[in-house]
Design a protein around this motif. Structure first.
Motif, short mmCIF file in Angstrom:
data_model
loop_
_atom_site.label_atom_id
_atom_site.label_comp_id
_atom_site.label_asym_id
_atom_site.label_seq_id
_atom_site.Cartn_x
_atom_site.Cartn_y
_atom_site.Cartn_z
N ALA A 140 -7.44 10.51 6.96
CA ALA A 140 -6.81 10.08 8.22
C ALA A 140 -6.48 8.59 8.24
CB ALA A 140 -7.72 10.45 9.38
N TRP A 141 -6.04 8.13 9.43
CA TRP A 141 -5.67 6.73 9.68
C TRP A 141 -4.47 6.30 8.85
CZ3 TRP A 141 -8.42 4.80 13.72
CH2 TRP A 141 -9.63 5.43 14.02
N GLY A 142 -3.62 7.26 8.49
CA GLY A 142 -2.44 6.95 7.70
C GLY A 142 -2.72 6.78 6.23
N ARG A 143 -3.96 7.01 5.80
CA ARG A 143 -4.27 6.91 4.38
C ARG A 143 -3.57 8.01 3.60
NH1 ARG A 143 -8.61 8.96 1.29
NH2 ARG A 143 -8.95 7.77 -0.63
N ARG A 144 -3.66 9.22 4.10
CA ARG A 144 -2.90 10.35 3.56
C ARG A 144 -2.09 11.05 4.65
NH1 ARG A 144 -4.01 8.07 -0.32
NH2 ARG A 144 -5.11 8.74 -2.21
N TYR A 145 -2.56 10.94 5.90
CA TYR A 145 -1.82 11.58 6.99
C TYR A 145 -2.23 10.98 8.32
CZ TYR A 145 -4.97 14.64 9.73
OH TYR A 145 -5.89 15.14 10.61
N LEU A 146 -1.51 11.38 9.37
CA LEU A 146 -1.84 11.03 10.74
C LEU A 146 -1.22 12.10 11.65
CD1 LEU A 146 0.62 8.34 12.05
CD2 LEU A 146 0.70 9.11 9.70
N HIS A 147 -1.51 12.02 12.94
CA HIS A 147 -1.07 13.06 13.88
C HIS A 147 -0.30 12.44 15.02
CE1 HIS A 147 -2.13 15.92 17.39
NE2 HIS A 147 -1.13 16.45 16.71
N ILE A 148 0.86 13.03 15.33
CA ILE A 148 1.67 12.61 16.47
C ILE A 148 1.60 13.70 17.53
CG2 ILE A 148 3.98 11.99 17.27
CD1 ILE A 148 4.57 11.02 14.44
N SER A 168 -8.64 0.19 4.85
CA SER A 168 -9.30 -0.75 3.94
C SER A 168 -10.79 -0.46 3.82
CB SER A 168 -9.10 -2.19 4.43
OG SER A 168 -9.86 -2.46 5.60
N ARG A 169 -11.36 0.17 4.84
CA ARG A 169 -12.80 0.47 4.83
C ARG A 169 -13.10 1.82 4.17
NH1 ARG A 169 -14.92 -0.96 10.86
NH2 ARG A 169 -16.83 -0.05 9.98
N ALA A 170 -12.10 2.63 3.99
CA ALA A 170 -12.31 3.95 3.38
C ALA A 170 -12.50 3.81 1.87
CB ALA A 170 -11.11 4.85 3.68
N PRO A 171 -13.34 4.68 1.27
CA PRO A 171 -14.15 5.71 1.94
C PRO A 171 -15.31 5.07 2.68
CG PRO A 171 -14.67 5.65 -0.39
CD PRO A 171 -13.53 4.69 -0.19
N PHE A 172 -15.79 5.76 3.66
CA PHE A 172 -16.77 5.18 4.58
C PHE A 172 -18.21 5.31 4.09
CE2 PHE A 172 -13.03 6.54 7.00
CZ PHE A 172 -12.61 5.29 7.42
N HIS A 173 -18.37 5.92 2.91
CA HIS A 173 -19.71 6.05 2.32
C HIS A 173 -19.53 6.37 0.85
CE1 HIS A 173 -23.83 7.55 1.66
NE2 HIS A 173 -24.14 6.87 2.74
N THR A 174 -20.50 5.99 0.05
CA THR A 174 -20.41 6.29 -1.38
C THR A 174 -20.50 7.78 -1.67
OG1 THR A 174 -22.80 5.90 -1.55
CG2 THR A 174 -21.33 4.05 -2.09
N ASP A 175 -21.12 8.54 -0.77
CA ASP A 175 -21.19 9.99 -0.91
C ASP A 175 -19.96 10.59 -0.24
OD1 ASP A 175 -21.74 12.68 -1.00
OD2 ASP A 175 -23.82 12.49 -0.34
N LEU A 176 -19.00 10.99 -1.05
CA LEU A 176 -17.74 11.50 -0.52
C LEU A 176 -17.87 12.88 0.10
CD1 LEU A 176 -15.26 10.31 -3.30
CD2 LEU A 176 -15.85 9.19 -1.14
N ARG A 177 -19.04 13.47 0.02
CA ARG A 177 -19.26 14.74 0.71
C ARG A 177 -19.42 14.52 2.21
NH1 ARG A 177 -24.36 16.68 -2.70
NH2 ARG A 177 -24.85 14.49 -2.19
N GLU A 194 0.85 -1.19 0.00
CA GLU A 194 0.00 0.00 0.00
C GLU A 194 0.88 1.23 0.00
OE1 GLU A 194 -2.45 0.09 3.49
OE2 GLU A 194 -0.76 0.07 4.86
N VAL A 195 0.31 2.34 -0.46
CA VAL A 195 1.09 3.58 -0.50
C VAL A 195 1.20 4.16 0.90
CG1 VAL A 195 0.46 4.11 -2.88
CG2 VAL A 195 -0.97 4.95 -1.02
N PRO A 196 2.28 4.87 1.20
CA PRO A 196 2.43 5.48 2.53
C PRO A 196 1.65 6.78 2.60
CG PRO A 196 4.31 6.03 1.16
CD PRO A 196 3.45 5.10 0.33
#
Length: 464
Positions: free
Chosen positions: A338-346, A384-393, A111-113
């Motif tokens: 979030a969740w490391g898909r594009r970013y996360l917070h330390i 793996s569950r993202a996106p969490f809905h078909t409506d990306l809004r 997977e991509v970082p």
């Protein structure tokens, strides 16, 4: 063995970092021509690869076009160090070297970082803003600069991350900010700051460094800003912007959208003021009832959130400033970041949170490497569950789909990273669900109205 292609890319980028600043002074028409060519090529490729709806493509094209327009507008007025760092770090480090590293990571881990990293090195702050999302973090905690160096080296060398956002607390209170930016001069540092400590001397140092780009907190006009941040805050913010503008630092604004400041912050007057102050970009965040004295009466209504979305889309088309909406641009970035898909917070205590607004964690950077935290079972499942809905809004598993956050916290035993963090899925959960339901209904009703009275749209014109 000498990597001929990398050498060629290095020399091309090095030449670009020298050429572009010169062109901006001597031949701005050529500079604009280069930017226009890059813009057209990038948007054409984006349009060809797009698989979503015409509306999603439109928002992505607007954002991409806005970035290049911002570069054309601001580049000539930036300090030479900022011009050089932007050009070289973008064309060689972030695009070429970073892409190589990201491909290697993908081959190794499947997977991509993440693309960028958000760090709160210190929670120290001299303000007492009402509704502060970070208020309940321990103020005396901070990351040792050697730990930050370790994190940045791994992010860059193993994940190809060159974009680092710094928040807090107030980042200018962390005594190592400029030292770290100078040491990691191949990286971009977006610094979320209240801005009120940025005097002419600090602005000059940022200009000389060339890779610190402040996003300054503002709540609207003088009365709105002073009401939340203290008397005189607005004048200090505007003074900071003037100092940055005069020294050629690339900067923008950071806005928390609330029910109270909605009318002004969605007005022409607000955006015109930011443009006049020299802001190149803006980040808009919705008030989230976490942190200091959560107040659900400050959460924007469903109608206001949708109006904000439409207003920012219009601003990107009509105003000379690039504005992003952290939640409402979900359809421009394929959902939640979030969740490391594009970013996360330390956090300053070293906890690894999925998002700066989701105050739960399982791992600490003091116990595991950054990569191990990113690749945790919990983070992997959420990606793996993202996106969490078909409506990306409606991209967010906290404010749009709170049942998902509650489920994942229970499943993996995530803990709140400060006192009261669990309230969002405890005593405040029903209120949060009501907000999510209201926005879902607002979108459905609006879509139904559009179907009843469709507008003519030429999707094929988007890439032109």
């Amino acid at each position: 063995m000498l990597n001929v292609q990398r050498l060629a890319n290095y020399l091309a980028a090095k030449g670009m970092s020298t050429l572009l600043p010169t062109l901006s002074k001597l031949s701005p028409d050529i500079l604009i021509g280069i930017m226009d060519h890059l813009s057209r090529a990038g948007i054409k490729r984006m349009s060809e690869q797009h698989q979503g709806s015409p509306e999603e493509l439109e928002r992505r094209v607007d954002a991409a076009r806005g970035f290049f327009d911002m570069a054309k507008r601001k580049f000539p007025s930036l300090s030479r160090a900022t011009q050089q760092k932007l050009a070289f770090n973008l064309f060689f480090h972030a695009i070429h070297v970073g892409d190589e590293t990201r491909r290697s990571y993908l081959a190794l881990h499947g997977e991509v970082p993440p693309f960028f990293l958000l760090i709160s090195p210190s929670m120290a702050c001299d303000l007492h803003c009402s509704g502060c999302y970070a208020w309940k973090y321990p103020k005396n905690q901070s990351l040792h600069p050697d730990k930050v160096r370790e994190i940045l080296r791994e992010a860059r060398d193993e994940m190809g991350i060159y974009f680092i956002a710094i928040t807090g607390g107030e980042p200018t209170f962390w005594p190592h900010l400029e030292e770290i930016a100078a040491e990691f001069d191949d990286m971009f540092f977006l610094v979320y700051t209240h801005g009120q400590r940025i005097d002419a001397a600090m602005a000059k140092r940022f200009a000389d460094l060339g890779n610190i780009y402040p996003a300054i907190s503002i709540e609207g006009d003088r009365s709105l800003t002073d009401a939340r941040r203290g008397e005189g805050a607005y004048d200090r913010v505007m003074s900071a912007m003037a100092n940055l503008n005069q020294n050629g630092v690339l900067f923008g604004f950071s806005l928390t959208h609330t029910r109270n400041n909605h009318d002004y912050t969605c007005s022409d007057a607000f955006f015109n003021t930011m443009v006049a102050a020299g802001a190149a970009f803006g980040w808009v965040f919705q008030y989230i009832p976490i942190g200091r004295e959560p107040d659900f009466k400050l959460v924007p209504t469903a109608e206001q959130r949708l109006e904000r979305r439409e207003r920012i889309q219009a601003v990107r088309k009509d105003k000379p400033i690039l504005v992003f909406d952290f939640w409402n641009d979900g359809d421009a970035v394929d959902g939640c970041l979030a969740w490391g898909r594009r970013y996360l917070h330390i956090t300053a205590r070293g906890y690894v949170e999925p998002c700066v607004f989701v105050h739960f964690a399982k791992d600490s950077i003091h116990d595991k490497s950054l990569g191990e935290c990113v690749r945790s079972e919990c983070f992997r499942e959420m990606r793996s569950r993202a996106p969490f809905h078909t409506d990306l809004r409606r991209p967010c598993p906290q404010i749009d789909h709170p049942e998902i956050l509650k489920e994942i916290v229970a499943k993996y035993g995530l803990f709140g990273t400060h006192e009261g963090a669990e309230d969002i899925i405890g005593p405040h959960y029903d209120a949060l669900c009501a907000i999510a339901d209201a926005y879902s209904k607002e979108l459905s009703d609006t879509d139904a109205q559009k179907v009843a009275a469709p507008e003519s749209t030429c999707a094929g014109c988007l890439a032109e």
